[in-house]
Design a protein around this motif. Structure first.
Motif, PDB file in Angstrom:
ATOM      1  N   GLU A 181      34.881  37.223  58.264  1.00 30.00           N
ATOM      2  CA  GLU A 181      36.255  37.103  58.756  1.00 30.00           C
ATOM      3  C   GLU A 181      37.263  37.252  57.617  1.00 30.00           C
ATOM      4  N   GLU A 182      36.979  36.577  56.475  1.00 32.36           N
ATOM      5  CA  GLU A 182      37.889  36.669  55.330  1.00 32.36           C
ATOM      6  C   GLU A 182      37.943  38.091  54.785  1.00 32.36           C
ATOM      7  N   ALA A 183      36.785  38.735  54.686  1.00 31.35           N
ATOM      8  CA  ALA A 183      36.732  40.088  54.130  1.00 31.35           C
ATOM      9  C   ALA A 183      37.452  41.080  55.050  1.00 31.35           C
ATOM     10  N   ARG A 184      37.259  40.935  56.342  1.00 34.86           N
ATOM     11  CA  ARG A 184      37.952  41.837  57.275  1.00 34.86           C
ATOM     12  C   ARG A 184      39.463  41.590  57.251  1.00 34.86           C
ATOM     13  N   GLU A 185      39.857  40.340  57.124  1.00 34.38           N
ATOM     14  CA  GLU A 185      41.283  40.031  57.016  1.00 34.38           C
ATOM     15  C   GLU A 185      41.875  40.682  55.767  1.00 34.38           C
ATOM     16  N   GLU A 186      41.139  40.631  54.669  1.00 33.81           N
ATOM     17  CA  GLU A 186      41.577  41.278  53.431  1.00 33.81           C
ATOM     18  C   GLU A 186      41.723  42.784  53.620  1.00 33.81           C
ATOM     19  N   THR A 187      40.749  43.403  54.269  1.00 38.40           N
ATOM     20  CA  THR A 187      40.769  44.842  54.506  1.00 38.40           C
ATOM     21  C   THR A 187      42.029  45.249  55.255  1.00 38.40           C
ATOM     22  N   MET A 188      42.359  44.511  56.302  1.00 39.78           N
ATOM     23  CA  MET A 188      43.527  44.845  57.105  1.00 39.78           C
ATOM     24  C   MET A 188      44.833  44.487  56.393  1.00 39.78           C
ATOM     25  N   LYS A 189      44.802  43.421  55.591  1.00 41.25           N
ATOM     26  CA  LYS A 189      45.992  43.042  54.830  1.00 41.25           C
ATOM     27  C   LYS A 189      46.381  44.163  53.862  1.00 41.25           C
ATOM     28  N   MET A 190      45.384  44.735  53.166  1.00 42.77           N
ATOM     29  CA  MET A 190      45.695  45.781  52.198  1.00 42.77           C
ATOM     30  C   MET A 190      46.079  47.091  52.886  1.00 42.77           C
ATOM     31  N   VAL A 221      31.031  49.559  55.937  1.00 41.80           N
ATOM     32  CA  VAL A 221      30.800  49.204  57.330  1.00 41.80           C
ATOM     33  C   VAL A 221      31.940  49.752  58.185  1.00 41.80           C
ATOM     34  N   SER A 222      33.172  49.630  57.666  1.00 39.55           N
ATOM     35  CA  SER A 222      34.356  50.159  58.346  1.00 39.55           C
ATOM     36  C   SER A 222      35.321  50.698  57.299  1.00 39.55           C
ATOM     37  N   THR A 223      35.956  51.824  57.616  1.00 40.47           N
ATOM     38  CA  THR A 223      36.986  52.389  56.749  1.00 40.47           C
ATOM     39  C   THR A 223      38.264  52.570  57.553  1.00 40.47           C
ATOM     40  N   TYR A 224      39.373  52.174  56.967  1.00 36.48           N
ATOM     41  CA  TYR A 224      40.692  52.307  57.582  1.00 36.48           C
ATOM     42  C   TYR A 224      41.565  53.169  56.684  1.00 36.48           C
ATOM     43  N   SER A 225      42.520  53.871  57.280  1.00 40.29           N
ATOM     44  CA  SER A 225      43.364  54.766  56.486  1.00 40.29           C
ATOM     45  C   SER A 225      44.792  54.741  56.975  1.00 40.29           C
ATOM     46  N   ILE A 226      45.683  55.231  56.123  1.00 38.20           N
ATOM     47  CA  ILE A 226      47.016  55.616  56.564  1.00 38.20           C
ATOM     48  C   ILE A 226      47.072  57.131  56.489  1.00 38.20           C
ATOM     49  N   PHE A 243      36.005  47.845  54.530  1.00 30.87           N
ATOM     50  CA  PHE A 243      35.189  46.649  54.646  1.00 30.87           C
ATOM     51  C   PHE A 243      33.759  47.068  54.339  1.00 30.87           C
ATOM     52  N   LEU A 244      33.218  46.532  53.238  1.00 35.82           N
ATOM     53  CA  LEU A 244      31.899  46.953  52.751  1.00 35.82           C
ATOM     54  C   LEU A 244      30.773  46.046  53.217  1.00 35.82           C
ATOM     55  N   GLY A 245      31.128  44.911  53.829  1.00 30.84           N
ATOM     56  CA  GLY A 245      30.086  43.982  54.258  1.00 30.84           C
ATOM     57  C   GLY A 245      29.220  43.531  53.092  1.00 30.84           C
ATOM     58  N   THR A 246      27.896  43.593  53.280  1.00 26.85           N
ATOM     59  CA  THR A 246      26.973  43.191  52.202  1.00 26.85           C
ATOM     60  C   THR A 246      26.268  44.395  51.591  1.00 26.85           C
ATOM     61  N   THR A 247      26.766  45.605  51.854  1.00 25.71           N
ATOM     62  CA  THR A 247      26.121  46.812  51.323  1.00 25.71           C
ATOM     63  C   THR A 247      25.962  46.748  49.810  1.00 25.71           C
ATOM     64  N   PHE A 248      27.058  46.467  49.116  1.00 28.59           N
ATOM     65  CA  PHE A 248      27.012  46.452  47.660  1.00 28.59           C
ATOM     66  C   PHE A 248      26.555  45.105  47.117  1.00 28.59           C
ATOM     67  N   SER A 249      26.860  44.029  47.813  1.00 32.05           N
ATOM     68  CA  SER A 249      26.398  42.723  47.330  1.00 32.05           C
ATOM     69  C   SER A 249      24.881  42.632  47.411  1.00 32.05           C
ATOM     70  N   SER A 250      24.285  43.284  48.398  1.00 31.92           N
ATOM     71  CA  SER A 250      22.821  43.318  48.489  1.00 31.92           C
ATOM     72  C   SER A 250      22.235  44.146  47.357  1.00 31.92           C
ATOM     73  N   ALA A 251      22.838  45.316  47.094  1.00 26.43           N
ATOM     74  CA  ALA A 251      22.332  46.187  46.031  1.00 26.43           C
ATOM     75  C   ALA A 251      22.547  45.589  44.651  1.00 26.43           C
ATOM     76  N   SER A 270      36.901  47.141  49.335  1.00 31.36           N
ATOM     77  CA  SER A 270      37.563  47.948  48.299  1.00 31.36           C
ATOM     78  C   SER A 270      38.648  48.772  48.968  1.00 31.36           C
ATOM     79  N   TRP A 271      39.644  49.187  48.188  1.00 34.25           N
ATOM     80  CA  TRP A 271      40.784  49.903  48.741  1.00 34.25           C
ATOM     81  C   TRP A 271      41.494  50.646  47.611  1.00 34.25           C
TER      82      TRP A 271
END
Length: 510
Positions: A181-190, A221-226, A243-251, A270-271
């Motif tokens: 939830e926090e990570a997705r909120e960050e993604t949309m905030k940026m 996991v999800s990419t957003y754009s302008i 929103f990268l989820g655990t893709t990179f944290s796992s690696a 990342s953004w």
């Protein structure tokens, strides 16, 4: 009949016009290295303004700036297969650390081969992920919110200044969070930071939304754009948030101990936004006389050009102009002191005037001996360049009246540029196409600058999406994003015939 400053128009050849603007506005030039450019002071000054204003917004959301190395060990990329696959064809790789003379040439020294190849930074998820794995041990260490301003290298085969270069400048934000939830909120905030920055500072209307599966950042996991519409109707992706989820944290083994004492993988984002924004600025606001720069990001908002005659009046005229410059600098526009330049270069006034018009300075103020004697100035607004008879619209006004209205004029230029671009964008999005044949017919018959089409679709994935993408590719079309504010879908997908779940933008793009 207006005689414009450029020798090519947007209508005649948009691609050539774009390059001509860059050249005539002294923004950038070829460097001698394929796909790399020299950014000249006016172009870099615009980037510095973008940097400063965007950096303030990034820091206001709690992020801190840092810096990571340009060179990244290849082993870091090998840990994340999907990410590597997405960038593999664009990576520049360093394999040796020394050159030697041989047969009259400089060649890599065979004895200086690196034990492990180093990739020249294409993006920093892997190296920053390795740092996060060291920095983060407990839930108390989260969130981690960082940003860096840097250059990156992606070995593009077809390059165009500012839009797609082998080396470019950007900022990249990277964050780690305890929950989805926090990570997705960050993604949309940026994403919202980018949207508001583009519209409020660059005067570039954009549409914010989610990218389809085939357009996601590698490993996301999800990419957003302008997405911004250029004057030729093509779309420009002007900023992305992932929103990268655990893709990179796992690696990269980014784990933390939660408040219950259990180990969890961090959720990351990342953004980024790059010098591509300058290309978007040119194609959004430029006209057949050159660039038009919104005052908020113009290195110089007002340029004062004294009409020197190489006579006894010159010293008094310069003093008169310096007084205007000093008074302007005491005023504030958009929360900052007005940036006013007194152009004292040894060149003809007419040459300087048209030089600044082509650069896109918002206000050009000319002052001659008669103006000084009458307490006047001659003002040229870059957004109102010609009179109805085609002559240059240079308005003679009193010095004090100009000073009293200068900030208002800058605000009017900023608003005029945005309003013009917004009206063009809104008028160029078609929403009544209901089947693929209609989509094909629209782009075949819509003329030179067709704009975008918003259609209903079922959000197919995998092989089904691949088939749709191939059909679009045959028409030179791409998916842009699913607008955050799109109206709900009510019909069927124009690509699959299945019930639609959302609306998506389709366009030709840079």
């Amino acid at each position: 009949m207006i005689k414009h400053a450029l020798n090519v128009t947007r209508e005649a050849n948009f691609a050539e016009w774009y390059q001509t603007v860059i050249t005539e506005a002294d923004m950038a030039e070829e460097s001698g290295v394929r796909g790399c450019m020299v950014i000249r002071p006016w172009g870099y000054g615009i980037w510095e303004r973008i940097q400063r204003l965007l950096d303030d917004r990034i820091k206001a959301t709690g992020h801190e700036n840092c810096y990571f190395p340009l060179f990244i060990p290849l082993s870091y990329f090998e840990k994340e297969a999907e990410h590597v696959d997405g960038f593999a064809k664009e990576m520049a790789v360093v394999t040796h650390h020394r050159l030697i003379h041989k047969d009259g040439r400089m060649i890599p020294d065979p004895e200086a081969k690196l034990e492990e190849p180093l990739v020249v930074r294409p993006t920093s998820e892997t190296v920053i992920g390795a740092a996060f794995s060291r920095w983060i041990q407990s839930w108390r260490d989260l969130p981690v919110l960082i940003n860096q301003w840097a250059n990156v290298v992606r070995w593009e085969m077809r390059t165009r200044m500012f839009l797609r270069t082998a080396e470019f400048l950007w900022q990249e934000g990277h964050t780690a969070h305890a929950s989805v939830e926090e990570a997705r909120e960050e993604t949309m905030k940026m994403l919202e930071v980018y949207r508001s920055f583009a519209e409020e500072c660059v005067a570039m209307p954009v549409i914010a939304g989610e990218k389809p599966e085939n357009e996601r950042f590698p490993g996301a996991v999800s990419t957003y754009s302008i997405e911004a519409m250029m004057q030729d109707g093509k779309a420009l992706q002007a900023g992305t948030s992932h929103f990268l989820g655990t893709t990179f944290s796992s690696a990269q083994d980014i784990k933390f101990q939660n408040s219950e004492g259990q180990l969890e993988l961090a959720q990351t984002t990342s953004w980024g936004m790059s010098t591509r924004m300058i290309g978007g600025l040119i194609m959004t606001h430029g006209d057949d006389d050159g660039l038009r720069v919104p005052p908020r990001i113009a290195p110089w908002q007002v340029v004062i050009v004294p009409m020197l005659r190489d006579n006894d009046e010159d010293a008094a005229l310069i003093d008169y102009c310096k007084g205007i410059q000093q008074e302007l600098s005491k005023q504030h526009a958009f929360g900052e002191p007005v940036r006013a330049l007194l152009d004292l270069r040894a060149a003809k006034a007419v040459t300087k005037r048209w030089g600044w018009i082509k650069k896109g300075a918002p206000l050009v103020v000319e002052v001659g001996g008669r103006d000084m004697a009458g307490g006047n100035v001659s003002v040229i607004l870059r957004t109102d360049l010609y009179k109805e008879d085609g002559k240059l619209n240079s308005a003679i006004v009193g010095r004090d009246a100009f000073l009293a209205d200068a900030v208002g004029q800058l605000e009017a230029v900023q608003k005029a540029l945005y309003d013009e671009a917004r009206a063009r964008t809104d008028a160029s999005i078609v929403r009544d196409v209901t089947d693929f044949a209609g989509l094909e017919a629209y782009f075949e018959g819509a003329g030179k600058f067709p704009g975008w089409v918003e259609v209903e679709w079922a959000r197919p994935g995998g092989a089904d999406l691949d088939k749709v993408v191939e059909r679009l590719k045959a028409l030179k079309l791409t998916f842009r994003n699913v607008p955050n504010d799109a109206t709900p879908a009510t019909g069927t997908c124009i690509f699959t015939g299945a019930p639609a779940v959302e609306r998506i933008l389709v366009a030709r793009a840079y």
